[in-house]
Enzyme design. Structure first.
Site, PDB file in Angstrom:
ATOM      1  N   GLU A 281      -1.945  30.303 -63.980  1.00 44.88           N
ATOM      2  CA  GLU A 281      -1.113  31.502 -63.976  1.00 44.88           C
ATOM      3  C   GLU A 281      -1.161  32.189 -65.338  1.00 44.88           C
ATOM      4  O   GLU A 281      -0.964  31.554 -66.373  1.00 44.88           O
ATOM      5  CB  GLU A 281       0.329  31.056 -63.650  1.00 44.88           C
ATOM      6  CG  GLU A 281       1.296  32.187 -63.419  1.00 44.88           C
ATOM      7  CD  GLU A 281       2.700  31.658 -63.090  1.00 44.88           C
ATOM      8  OE1 GLU A 281       2.866  30.442 -62.863  1.00 44.88           O
ATOM      9  OE2 GLU A 281       3.623  32.480 -63.069  1.00 44.88           O
TER      10      GLU A 281
ATOM     11  N   LYS B 216       7.909  38.071 -58.733  1.00 46.67           N
ATOM     12  CA  LYS B 216       9.279  37.936 -59.250  1.00 46.67           C
ATOM     13  C   LYS B 216       9.940  39.293 -59.069  1.00 46.67           C
ATOM     14  O   LYS B 216       9.542  40.265 -59.732  1.00 46.67           O
ATOM     15  CB  LYS B 216       9.264  37.604 -60.739  1.00 46.67           C
ATOM     16  CG  LYS B 216       8.883  36.193 -61.092  1.00 46.67           C
ATOM     17  CD  LYS B 216       8.893  36.018 -62.605  1.00 46.67           C
ATOM     18  CE  LYS B 216       8.399  34.645 -63.000  1.00 46.67           C
ATOM     19  NZ  LYS B 216       7.952  34.618 -64.403  1.00 46.67           N
TER      20      LYS B 216
ATOM     21  N   ASP C 118       1.097  36.937 -63.149  1.00 46.11           N
ATOM     22  CA  ASP C 118       2.554  37.041 -63.155  1.00 46.11           C
ATOM     23  C   ASP C 118       2.912  38.288 -63.971  1.00 46.11           C
ATOM     24  O   ASP C 118       3.077  39.391 -63.407  1.00 46.11           O
ATOM     25  CB  ASP C 118       3.141  35.753 -63.767  1.00 46.11           C
ATOM     26  CG  ASP C 118       4.650  35.810 -64.008  1.00 46.11           C
ATOM     27  OD1 ASP C 118       5.299  36.758 -63.540  1.00 46.11           O
ATOM     28  OD2 ASP C 118       5.193  34.906 -64.669  1.00 46.11           O
TER      29      ASP C 118
ATOM     30  N   LYS D  81       4.354  22.531 -61.368  1.00 46.56           N
ATOM     31  CA  LYS D  81       3.700  23.494 -62.264  1.00 46.56           C
ATOM     32  C   LYS D  81       3.935  23.037 -63.693  1.00 46.56           C
ATOM     33  O   LYS D  81       5.070  22.768 -64.083  1.00 46.56           O
ATOM     34  CB  LYS D  81       4.298  24.877 -62.009  1.00 46.56           C
ATOM     35  CG  LYS D  81       4.187  25.892 -63.142  1.00 46.56           C
ATOM     36  CD  LYS D  81       4.565  27.287 -62.661  1.00 46.56           C
ATOM     37  CE  LYS D  81       5.271  28.098 -63.726  1.00 46.56           C
ATOM     38  NZ  LYS D  81       5.611  29.464 -63.273  1.00 46.56           N
ATOM     39  N   LEU D  82       2.845  22.928 -64.452  1.00 45.89           N
ATOM     40  CA  LEU D  82       2.948  22.524 -65.853  1.00 45.89           C
ATOM     41  C   LEU D  82       2.782  23.742 -66.733  1.00 45.89           C
ATOM     42  O   LEU D  82       1.818  24.497 -66.580  1.00 45.89           O
ATOM     43  CB  LEU D  82       1.854  21.514 -66.209  1.00 45.89           C
ATOM     44  CG  LEU D  82       1.779  20.227 -65.377  1.00 45.89           C
ATOM     45  CD1 LEU D  82       0.642  19.348 -65.893  1.00 45.89           C
ATOM     46  CD2 LEU D  82       3.116  19.472 -65.422  1.00 45.89           C
ATOM     47  N   LYS D  83       3.696  23.926 -67.661  1.00 44.88           N
ATOM     48  CA  LYS D  83       3.516  24.960 -68.677  1.00 44.88           C
ATOM     49  C   LYS D  83       2.434  24.474 -69.638  1.00 44.88           C
ATOM     50  O   LYS D  83       2.443  23.299 -70.037  1.00 44.88           O
ATOM     51  CB  LYS D  83       4.825  25.163 -69.443  1.00 44.88           C
ATOM     52  CG  LYS D  83       5.915  25.800 -68.604  1.00 44.88           C
ATOM     53  CD  LYS D  83       5.591  27.255 -68.360  1.00 44.88           C
ATOM     54  CE  LYS D  83       6.761  27.983 -67.750  1.00 44.88           C
ATOM     55  NZ  LYS D  83       6.436  29.407 -67.498  1.00 44.88           N
TER      56      LYS D  83
ATOM     57  N   ASN E 149       1.604  31.611 -69.537  1.00 43.73           N
ATOM     58  CA  ASN E 149       2.428  32.692 -70.104  1.00 43.73           C
ATOM     59  C   ASN E 149       1.681  33.485 -71.177  1.00 43.73           C
ATOM     60  O   ASN E 149       2.198  33.735 -72.269  1.00 43.73           O
ATOM     61  CB  ASN E 149       3.740  32.153 -70.681  1.00 43.73           C
ATOM     62  CG  ASN E 149       4.751  31.806 -69.605  1.00 43.73           C
ATOM     63  OD1 ASN E 149       5.089  30.640 -69.428  1.00 43.73           O
ATOM     64  ND2 ASN E 149       5.215  32.801 -68.849  1.00 43.73           N
TER      65      ASN E 149
ATOM     66  N   ASP F 121       0.711  27.108 -65.901  1.00 45.62           N
ATOM     67  CA  ASP F 121       1.166  28.443 -66.293  1.00 45.62           C
ATOM     68  C   ASP F 121       1.052  28.584 -67.801  1.00 45.62           C
ATOM     69  O   ASP F 121       1.662  27.824 -68.554  1.00 45.62           O
ATOM     70  CB  ASP F 121       2.640  28.614 -65.861  1.00 45.62           C
ATOM     71  CG  ASP F 121       3.195  29.993 -66.205  1.00 45.62           C
ATOM     72  OD1 ASP F 121       2.417  30.851 -66.688  1.00 45.62           O
ATOM     73  OD2 ASP F 121       4.403  30.209 -65.995  1.00 45.62           O
TER      74      ASP F 121
ATOM     75  N   GLY G 261      10.244  32.198 -60.623  1.00 44.35           N
ATOM     76  CA  GLY G 261      11.644  31.963 -60.971  1.00 44.35           C
ATOM     77  C   GLY G 261      11.900  32.348 -62.406  1.00 44.35           C
ATOM     78  O   GLY G 261      10.974  32.347 -63.231  1.00 44.35           O
TER      79      GLY G 261
ATOM     80  N   SER H 180       8.916  23.936 -62.030  1.00 39.45           N
ATOM     81  CA  SER H 180       8.178  24.295 -63.230  1.00 39.45           C
ATOM     82  C   SER H 180       8.600  23.359 -64.356  1.00 39.45           C
ATOM     83  O   SER H 180       9.786  23.247 -64.662  1.00 39.45           O
ATOM     84  CB  SER H 180       8.502  25.751 -63.577  1.00 39.45           C
ATOM     85  OG  SER H 180       7.927  26.105 -64.807  1.00 39.45           O
TER      86      SER H 180
HETATM   87  O1  NPG Z   1      12.241  27.565 -62.096  1.00 38.77           O
HETATM   88  O2  NPG Z   1      13.210  29.449 -62.565  1.00 38.77           O
HETATM   89  C1  NPG Z   1      12.398  28.548 -62.805  1.00 38.77           C
HETATM   90  C2  NPG Z   1      11.550  28.681 -64.022  1.00 38.77           C
HETATM   91  C3  NPG Z   1      10.165  29.016 -63.632  1.00 38.77           C
HETATM   92  O3  NPG Z   1       8.513  28.683 -65.283  1.00 38.77           O
HETATM   93  C4  NPG Z   1       9.350  29.415 -64.817  1.00 38.77           C
HETATM   94  N1  NPG Z   1       9.611  30.607 -65.311  1.00 38.77           N
HETATM   95  O4  NPG Z   1       7.024  32.304 -66.959  1.00 38.77           O
HETATM   96  O5  NPG Z   1       7.436  31.964 -64.917  1.00 38.77           O
HETATM   97  C5  NPG Z   1       7.741  31.860 -66.093  1.00 38.77           C
HETATM   98  C6  NPG Z   1       8.958  31.070 -66.463  1.00 38.77           C
HETATM   99  C7  NPG Z   1       9.942  31.648 -67.406  1.00 38.77           C
HETATM  100  C8  NPG Z   1      10.990  30.871 -67.770  1.00 38.77           C
HETATM  101  C9  NPG Z   1       9.855  32.890 -67.916  1.00 38.77           C
HETATM  102  C10 NPG Z   1      11.921  31.316 -68.656  1.00 38.77           C
HETATM  103  C11 NPG Z   1      10.815  33.367 -68.774  1.00 38.77           C
HETATM  104  C12 NPG Z   1      11.834  32.545 -69.157  1.00 38.77           C
END
Ligand code: NPG
Length: 368
Positions: free
Chosen positions: A214, A263, A239, A162-164, A191, A189, A291, A136
């Site tokens: 996502e 998760k 998610d 995966k790109l935020k 969020n 993703d 993750g 990610s």
């Molecule tokens: O590789 O563990 C990892 C990070 C994966 O992007 C990731 N997690 O929204 O899924 C998510 C995000 C996240 C990261 C969420 C940090 C909350 C805190």
């Protein structure tokens, strides 16, 4: 008959190798809560995936520690027979707090499996000995910086990127990564950073042949996701909205998602995570393991889960080095794009005493 002797709550602070930016903030270090359950038979480790502030979900570390200390441990102390399968039902009367419950259940499950000599992967029904890894990639200051980061991860062997994304950082980074790296497995993703009013903008991602988008909308907006699914062609993956097997069944029935990110922390534990896997499999909905910047403890358990048959997409199960210079367990190392599923009993790993001591900021013993 096994009973609970006590629980240790341990806070750790571990610097991240590089800042991780999402639509809700930047993490520069992981402040995690670890749980050590001591039973009359064994001891086991759990990891709470909550962040220090309630930005990803309503949970946060201090709240998790409080509810574990004040309500969850006392409830488990009353069990005449402590089995991991009894943890969920014993805690069900307390609303929410799934990340806290998951951490405690993970610790009890680890202790139980160690006592029985059974690896978590076998207990859950794993069918693979290694799992494919994705990575990610956070929001960056520039496209050039992003392209360098992606190039580095691909060179390390990661099989999916995966790109935020967030409003203002979506089509341009996706287009740039597609153009530079061609036919890689690519997903995004959000969020929950968009609303249904942004459907037109999100449809501009359609030509890039993404595996999935996502959680584009708010966690409670399941109907909004179903409406969005009729306006874009990129498959929607949920998610934050998927908090239980029941929520997964509802989202799938409503047409809100075609793919699910599992998760264990978000859904109350590995046993509920397996139930979600089963529901999704019954509906032919692919799943993958998310993750939360886990230490080696949570990573070990996630890799076991990701070895179940329905996990057909690479997960956010990256190698330890993607997050930490020094992990608290033996590091997970990506080889040929994969991580090996631990085979020792329980989660299969334990913290290194010295490494753990070096990052511990607080430890508290809760006797029962
Ligand atoms: O590789 O563990 C990892 C990070 C994966 O992007 C990731 N997690 O929204 O899924 C998510 C995000 C996240 C990261 C969420 C940090 C909350 C805190």
């Amino acid at each position: 008959m096994t009973t609970l002797t006590g629980v240790e709550l341990r806070r750790v602070q571990m610097p991240l190798v590089s800042p991780f930016r999402t639509s809700f903030g930047v993490e520069t270090s992981r402040k995690a809560l670890l749980v050590r359950a001591v039973t009359t038979d064994a001891e086991g480790w759990g990891e709470c995936v909550a962040m220090s502030s309630p930005l990803y979900s309503s949970e946060y570390v201090d709240a998790c520690a409080d509810v574990i200390r004040r309500y969850l441990v006392p409830a488990l102390a009353t069990l005449e027979r402590l089995d991991a399968v009894a943890v969920g039902p014993a805690l069900a009367k307390f609303r929410g707090h799934r990340m806290a419950k998951a951490a405690l259940e993970m610790a009890v499950l680890d202790a139980e499996l160690r006592a029985r000599g059974v690896p978590l992967s076998r207990e859950l029904g794993a069918v693979r000995t290694r799992v494919p890894c994705g990575v990610s990639v956070g929001i960056m200051d520039s496209i050039d910086e992003l392209l360098d980061a992606v190039a580095g991860y691909l060179a390390e062997g990661y099989l999916r990127i995966k790109l935020k994304i967030e409003p203002g950082w979506d089509v341009a980074p996706v287009a740039a990564v597609r153009e530079r790296f061609g036919d890689i497995l690519l997903q995004v993703d959000a969020n929950a950073a968009y609303t249904l009013a942004n459907a037109h903008q999100l449809a501009r991602l359609d030509p890039f042949d993404l595996l999935l988008i996502e959680q584009p909308l708010d966690e409670e907006d399941v109907l909004g996701h179903a409406a969005l699914a009729r306006l874009i062609t990129t498959p929607i993956c949920l998610d934050e909205s998927i908090t239980s097997a029941r929520a997964a069944a509802a989202a799938i029935s409503l047409g809100a998602c075609r793919i699910v990110n599992i998760k264990p922390g978000r859904v109350g534990g590995y046993l509920e995570a397996r139930r979600i896997h089963d529901v999704c499999q019954a509906h032919d909905v692919p799943v993958w393991c998310g993750g939360m910047l886990e230490t080696g403890l949570g990573r070990a358990a996630n890799v076991a889960l990701a070895a179940l048959p329905g996990f057909v997409l690479p997960g956010d199960t990256s190698g330890s080095a993607r997050y930490y210079r020094t992990d608290i367990t033996a590091p997970f190392v990506v080889e040929d794009g994969h991580l090996t599923v631990p085979t020792a009993p329980g989660i299969g790993v334990t913290p290194d005493d010295e490494a753990l001591a070096a990052v511990t900021t607080d430890a508290e013993w809760i006797p029962v």
